[in-house]
Write a protein that holds these residues in place. Structure first.
Motif, PDB file in Angstrom:
ATOM      1  N   GLY A 195       0.784  -1.135  -0.040  1.00  0.00           N
ATOM      2  CA  GLY A 195       0.008   0.008  -0.015  1.00  0.00           C
ATOM      3  C   GLY A 195       0.595   1.235   0.005  1.00  0.00           C
ATOM      4  O   GLY A 195       0.371   2.329   0.039  1.00  0.00           O
ATOM      5  N   LYS A 196       2.057   1.298   0.058  1.00  0.00           N
ATOM      6  CA  LYS A 196       3.008   2.509  -0.020  1.00  0.00           C
ATOM      7  C   LYS A 196       3.391   2.568  -1.367  1.00  0.00           C
ATOM      8  O   LYS A 196       4.078   1.669  -1.781  1.00  0.00           O
ATOM      9  N   SER A 197       3.612   3.830  -1.761  1.00  0.00           N
ATOM     10  CA  SER A 197       4.203   4.234  -3.038  1.00  0.00           C
ATOM     11  C   SER A 197       5.691   4.387  -2.891  1.00  0.00           C
ATOM     12  O   SER A 197       6.470   4.765  -2.269  1.00  0.00           O
ATOM     13  N   ILE A 198       6.354   3.435  -4.186  1.00  0.00           N
ATOM     14  CA  ILE A 198       7.993   3.673  -3.968  1.00  0.00           C
ATOM     15  C   ILE A 198       8.415   5.081  -4.333  1.00  0.00           C
ATOM     16  O   ILE A 198       9.338   5.103  -4.308  1.00  0.00           O
ATOM     17  N   ARG A 199       7.451   5.815  -4.848  1.00  0.00           N
ATOM     18  CA  ARG A 199       8.022   7.261  -5.238  1.00  0.00           C
ATOM     19  C   ARG A 199       7.867   8.084  -3.692  1.00  0.00           C
ATOM     20  O   ARG A 199       8.888   8.997  -3.782  1.00  0.00           O
ATOM     21  N   THR A 200       7.107   8.118  -2.957  1.00  0.00           N
ATOM     22  CA  THR A 200       7.046   8.988  -1.599  1.00  0.00           C
ATOM     23  C   THR A 200       7.313   8.209  -0.456  1.00  0.00           C
ATOM     24  O   THR A 200       7.527   8.928   0.725  1.00  0.00           O
ATOM     25  N   SER A 201       7.307   6.707  -0.497  1.00  0.00           N
ATOM     26  CA  SER A 201       7.410   6.256   1.075  1.00  0.00           C
ATOM     27  C   SER A 201       8.662   5.061   0.942  1.00  0.00           C
ATOM     28  O   SER A 201       8.404   4.220   1.529  1.00  0.00           O
ATOM     29  N   MET A 202       9.411   5.182  -0.127  1.00  0.00           N
ATOM     30  CA  MET A 202      10.624   4.307  -0.181  1.00  0.00           C
ATOM     31  C   MET A 202      11.404   4.081   1.393  1.00  0.00           C
ATOM     32  O   MET A 202      11.801   2.811   1.548  1.00  0.00           O
ATOM     33  N   ARG A 203      11.666   4.967   2.086  1.00  0.00           N
ATOM     34  CA  ARG A 203      12.131   4.697   3.378  1.00  0.00           C
ATOM     35  C   ARG A 203      11.328   3.994   4.599  1.00  0.00           C
ATOM     36  O   ARG A 203      12.068   3.138   5.207  1.00  0.00           O
ATOM     37  N   SER A 204      10.183   4.155   4.221  1.00  0.00           N
ATOM     38  CA  SER A 204       9.335   3.332   5.326  1.00  0.00           C
ATOM     39  C   SER A 204       9.051   1.983   4.642  1.00  0.00           C
ATOM     40  O   SER A 204       8.967   0.892   5.498  1.00  0.00           O
ATOM     41  N   ILE A 205       9.183   1.837   3.353  1.00  0.00           N
ATOM     42  CA  ILE A 205       8.962   0.424   2.767  1.00  0.00           C
ATOM     43  C   ILE A 205      10.459  -0.290   3.087  1.00  0.00           C
ATOM     44  O   ILE A 205      10.223  -1.742   3.241  1.00  0.00           O
ATOM     45  N   ARG A 206      11.371   0.263   3.059  1.00  0.00           N
ATOM     46  CA  ARG A 206      12.591  -0.523   3.572  1.00  0.00           C
ATOM     47  C   ARG A 206      12.732  -1.396   4.918  1.00  0.00           C
ATOM     48  O   ARG A 206      13.340  -2.188   4.951  1.00  0.00           O
ATOM     49  N   ALA A 207      11.845  -0.538   5.760  1.00  0.00           N
ATOM     50  CA  ALA A 207      11.952  -1.138   7.197  1.00  0.00           C
ATOM     51  C   ALA A 207      11.337  -2.668   7.176  1.00  0.00           C
ATOM     52  O   ALA A 207      11.595  -3.383   7.989  1.00  0.00           O
ATOM     53  N   SER A 208      10.532  -3.076   5.892  1.00  0.00           N
ATOM     54  CA  SER A 208       9.871  -4.350   5.954  1.00  0.00           C
ATOM     55  C   SER A 208      10.362  -5.231   4.702  1.00  0.00           C
ATOM     56  O   SER A 208       9.616  -5.945   3.991  1.00  0.00           O
ATOM     57  N   LEU A 209      11.633  -4.783   4.242  1.00  0.00           N
ATOM     58  CA  LEU A 209      12.100  -5.162   3.049  1.00  0.00           C
ATOM     59  C   LEU A 209      13.209  -6.386   3.081  1.00  0.00           C
ATOM     60  O   LEU A 209      14.182  -5.955   3.878  1.00  0.00           O
ATOM     61  N   GLY A 210      13.269  -7.297   2.374  1.00  0.00           N
ATOM     62  CA  GLY A 210      14.403  -8.347   2.295  1.00  0.00           C
ATOM     63  C   GLY A 210      14.994  -8.413   0.872  1.00  0.00           C
ATOM     64  O   GLY A 210      13.936  -8.470  -0.091  1.00  0.00           O
ATOM     65  N   VAL A 211      16.271  -8.147   0.587  1.00  0.00           N
ATOM     66  CA  VAL A 211      16.562  -8.183  -0.846  1.00  0.00           C
ATOM     67  C   VAL A 211      17.891  -9.073  -1.099  1.00  0.00           C
ATOM     68  O   VAL A 211      18.803  -8.889  -0.226  1.00  0.00           O
ATOM     69  N   CYS A 212      17.940  -9.771  -1.900  1.00  0.00           N
ATOM     70  CA  CYS A 212      19.035 -10.740  -2.351  1.00  0.00           C
ATOM     71  C   CYS A 212      19.235 -10.260  -3.905  1.00  0.00           C
ATOM     72  O   CYS A 212      18.911 -10.661  -4.603  1.00  0.00           O
ATOM     73  N   PRO A 213      20.378  -9.216  -3.974  1.00  0.00           N
ATOM     74  CA  PRO A 213      20.856  -8.756  -5.038  1.00  0.00           C
ATOM     75  C   PRO A 213      21.557  -9.691  -6.132  1.00  0.00           C
ATOM     76  O   PRO A 213      21.897 -10.705  -5.932  1.00  0.00           O
ATOM     77  N   GLN A 214      21.475  -9.243  -7.327  1.00  0.00           N
ATOM     78  CA  GLN A 214      22.218 -10.310  -8.396  1.00  0.00           C
ATOM     79  C   GLN A 214      23.517 -10.344  -8.275  1.00  0.00           C
ATOM     80  O   GLN A 214      24.107 -11.628  -8.308  1.00  0.00           O
ATOM     81  N   GLN A 215      24.422  -9.403  -7.690  1.00  0.00           N
ATOM     82  CA  GLN A 215      25.863  -9.471  -7.215  1.00  0.00           C
ATOM     83  C   GLN A 215      25.857  -9.566  -5.763  1.00  0.00           C
ATOM     84  O   GLN A 215      25.064  -9.130  -4.940  1.00  0.00           O
TER      85      GLN A 215
END
Length: 402
Positions: A195-215
């Motif tokens: 429900g949060k926009s990546i354009r306006t709320s990326m900082r709050s999104i990252r609090a519940s984000l897990g990322v495994c990058p390609q490198q």
């Protein structure tokens, strides 16, 4: 106080020069600087020290502000006037309602879009899961100079499921993940994550984000346990809970016995396992995995598949892969991308039913024997009525079974 000297002291080099000049003057007169004389004169040393303190605050603010608004290779940046917006001070949710999700659009329009895109009709949202949960992209687009990497992507990744982005190199999978995780800004369009926009709320999104990058992004001197302890702390874990998760993940990804080995001494597949474990720690609600099993041996890949199937409970899992077998075994829904555009999306069974070409049966001909194509076709149709012969060459024949 001299106004000219005060103004020039806003330049750090000039401020340091004026303060040093006064110190030199007092030391040359063999008086030294004391509390009694620090405020003496037309432009006292105390004024220089106060202005240098203001310089520290001013340039720290400028560094923070420019970091927010000046475009760079990575990161999503704010507009220059973002400090004037009430949403910055009171929160984005108060003033900016997120754009509508495709789940909320007109059902007739939704059905037409699904027909044109070859998309499996959306199932009703599970009870207890809001329509804004999960990941939803809306006309998401990314251009690099004259190259369009992602062209107007509309797709949903649902909570409690594994959604796979399948495609060859250059299809736009990694670029999509990079936009959704805030690594690069989109050229146009938007996406909602819970429900949060990546354009306006990326900082709050990252609090519940897990990322495994390609490198693999690892610190060479640290061990797997130290990596997980570091990232667990960044995600708010501590004490027994953090140690329990570390032990569980070390065993789950197959790094038992290597938990105290420096990252620089791990093999390529083990480094990949560690990156996956880092993305899983903290029980994040949204998980992005960019080719998580690349570089692993077949046995390790199957163990990771089992781990990911367990990890999808309560999470929205999005992974990219080149391998159709991996997507078929892991994913609840597969989105096939080519040239930056979404070509079709649906469950593996749905895609097989619409686009499957069946099984290929290849037979090797005996060099000394004659070959009867009609007899071969009759034999195949005795068992599979819709079988047909595709090609017959000098040394082999190829048939198709539905």
């Amino acid at each position: 106080m001299s106004g000219g000297k005060a103004a020039s002291s806003l330049l750090p080099a000039m401020g340091v020069y004026l303060a040093a000049s006064q110190l030199t003057m007092y030391e040359g007169a063999e008086q030294g600087v004391t509390w009694a004389n620090v405020a003496e004169g037309d432009f006292p040393l105390s004024a220089s020290l106060w202005l240098l303190g203001i310089d520290v605050l001013l340039y720290a603010f400028l560094a923070w502000y420019l970091d927010q608004v000046v475009p760079s290779e990575y990161g999503v940046h704010r507009p220059p006037h973002f400090l004037c917006k009430p949403s910055f001070w009171l929160g984005a949710r108060v003033f900016n309602s997120p754009p509508s999700s495709p789940l909320e659009t007109n059902p007739a329009s939704r059905a037409l879009d699904a027909l044109l895109l070859c998309e499996e009709p959306a199932a009703p949202a599970p009870s207890g899961v809001g329509v804004r949960a999960g990941v939803c992209t809306m006309r998401l687009r990314k251009e690099f100079k004259r190259h369009v990497a992602v062209a107007g992507l509309d797709v949903e990744m649902r909570p409690g499921q594994i959604s796979a982005l399948l495609g060859a190199n250059g299809a736009g999978k990694t670029t999509t993940i990079s936009m959704l995780t805030g690594l690069i800004p989109p050229t146009s369009g938007d996406a909602l994550i819970d429900g949060k926009s990546i354009r306006t709320s990326m900082r709050s999104i990252r609090a519940s984000l897990g990322v495994c990058p390609q490198q693999n992004v690892l610190y060479a001197p640290l061990t797997p346990s130290q990596h997980l302890r570091l990232y667990g702390g960044l995600k708010g874990l501590s004490g027994a809970d953090r140690e329990a998760q570390i032990a569980e993940l070390i065993e789950g990804v197959g790094l038992t016995g290597r938990e105290h080995t420096r990252a620089s001494a791990l093999s390529g597949g083990q480094k990949r396992k560690l990156c996956l474990a880092i993305s899983l720690i903290g029980r994040c609600s949204t998980l992005f995995l960019d080719e998580p099993t690349s570089g692993m041996d077949p046995h390790s890949r199957r163990a990771i598949w089992s781990l990911l199937r367990e990890a999808r409970e309560g999470r929205t899992v999005v992974l990219t892969t080149h391998f159709l077998d991996e997507a078929e075994l892991l994913a609840d829904r597969i989105a096939i991308m080519a040239d930056g555009a979404l070509r079709c999306v649906g469950s593996p069974l749905f895609l097989k039913g619409h686009f499957g070409v069946g099984y290929r049966l290849t037979l090797t001909k005996a060099p000394s024997a004659s070959f009867d194509e009609g007899a071969l076709l009759a034999l195949a149709r005795a068992h599979v009525r819709a079988a047909r012969l595709l090609a017959s060459h000098a040394f082999e024949a190829e048939g198709e079974l539905p």
